[in-house]
Enzyme design. Structure first.
Site, PDB file in Angstrom:
ATOM      1  CB  CYS A  96      21.569 -91.984  10.734  1.00 40.59           C
ATOM      2  SG  CYS A  96      22.834 -93.032  10.747  1.00 40.59           S
TER       3      CYS A  96
ATOM      4  CG  HIS B  88      33.926-113.386  10.226  1.00 43.75           C
ATOM      5  ND1 HIS B  88      36.040-112.837  10.497  1.00 43.75           N
ATOM      6  CD2 HIS B  88      34.211-114.482   9.250  1.00 43.75           C
ATOM      7  CE1 HIS B  88      36.188-113.157  10.095  1.00 43.75           C
ATOM      8  NE2 HIS B  88      35.939-114.441   9.202  1.00 43.75           N
TER       9      HIS B  88
HETATM   10  C1  RB5 Z   1      21.414 -85.965  11.131  1.00 45.76           C
HETATM   11  O1  RB5 Z   1      21.904 -84.700  10.777  1.00 45.76           O
HETATM   12  C2  RB5 Z   1      22.625 -87.066  11.426  1.00 45.76           C
HETATM   13  O2  RB5 Z   1      22.968 -86.618  12.572  1.00 45.76           O
HETATM   14  C3  RB5 Z   1      22.075 -88.443  11.607  1.00 45.76           C
HETATM   15  O3  RB5 Z   1      21.356 -88.891  10.453  1.00 45.76           O
HETATM   16  C4  RB5 Z   1      23.085 -89.285  11.462  1.00 45.76           C
HETATM   17  O4  RB5 Z   1      24.928 -88.846  10.942  1.00 45.76           O
HETATM   18  C5  RB5 Z   1      23.838 -89.551  13.021  1.00 45.76           C
HETATM   19  O5  RB5 Z   1      24.798 -90.327  13.452  1.00 45.76           O
END
Ligand code: RB5
Length: 152
Positions: free
Chosen positions: A72, A105
């Site tokens: 993400c 680990h």
């Molecule tokens: C998306 O904008 C962002 O919040 C997501 O990709 C991530 O970083 C969340 O933890």
């Protein structure tokens, strides 16, 4: 592909913040001979990272892959989402050392990246290390990892 190359399936998923890095790592995995189970997202459109962390955890629980990659924007949200599933040990890594230790680990079965914090070269290096490093089985590391499956 020669017969001794791997055909292991690696699951991969991201939100929009990880979409670009997912494409890079997916290509690398395929070039190495892995089968890639891509669970989305499929564009830069804004989506919710838990949906993709849960999709990957579900696929691994169903036995579709033993190892996975999640991305993400920061790597934080999607690693939290994945780690809510008891079968998953998802490690957010930032460099070669954390990638190595996540295997030695923690016996991590999912590696997580921040698509906005980690560049493709570092991520590629970390992913290779993650795939090639063995868990230091037995003794304290096994005892500690076993405790992760049995939270008090
Ligand atoms: C998306 O904008 C962002 O919040 C997501 O990709 C991530 O970083 C969340 O933890």
């Amino acid at each position: 592909m020669s017969s001794d190359e791997t055909t292991e399936t690696i699951a991969i998923a991201s939100d929009h913040g990880g979409f670009a890095l997912k494409a890079e790592l997916k290509k690398d995995l395929m070039d190495k001979g892995y089968t890639v189970l891509d669970l989305g997202s499929d564009s830069l459109e804004s989506v919710d990272y838990p949906d993709f962390g849960y999709a990957l955890a579900g696929a691994m629980k169903e036995g579709k892959a033993k190892r996975g990659v999640l991305i993400c924007g920061s790597g934080i949200g999607i690693s939290i989402a994945a780690n809510r599933h008891s079968e998953i040990r998802a490690a957010l890594v930032h460099d070669a050392l954390t990638a190595k230790l996540s295997r030695q680990h923690n016996d991590a079965n999912v590696i997580c990246f921040g698509g906005r914090t980690t560049g493709p070269e570092v991520a590629r290096d970390c992913l290779n290390i993650f795939l090639e490093t063995k868990f230091e089985e037995g003794g304290r590391h096994t005892r500690r990892v076993d405790k992760l499956s049995d939270p008090q």
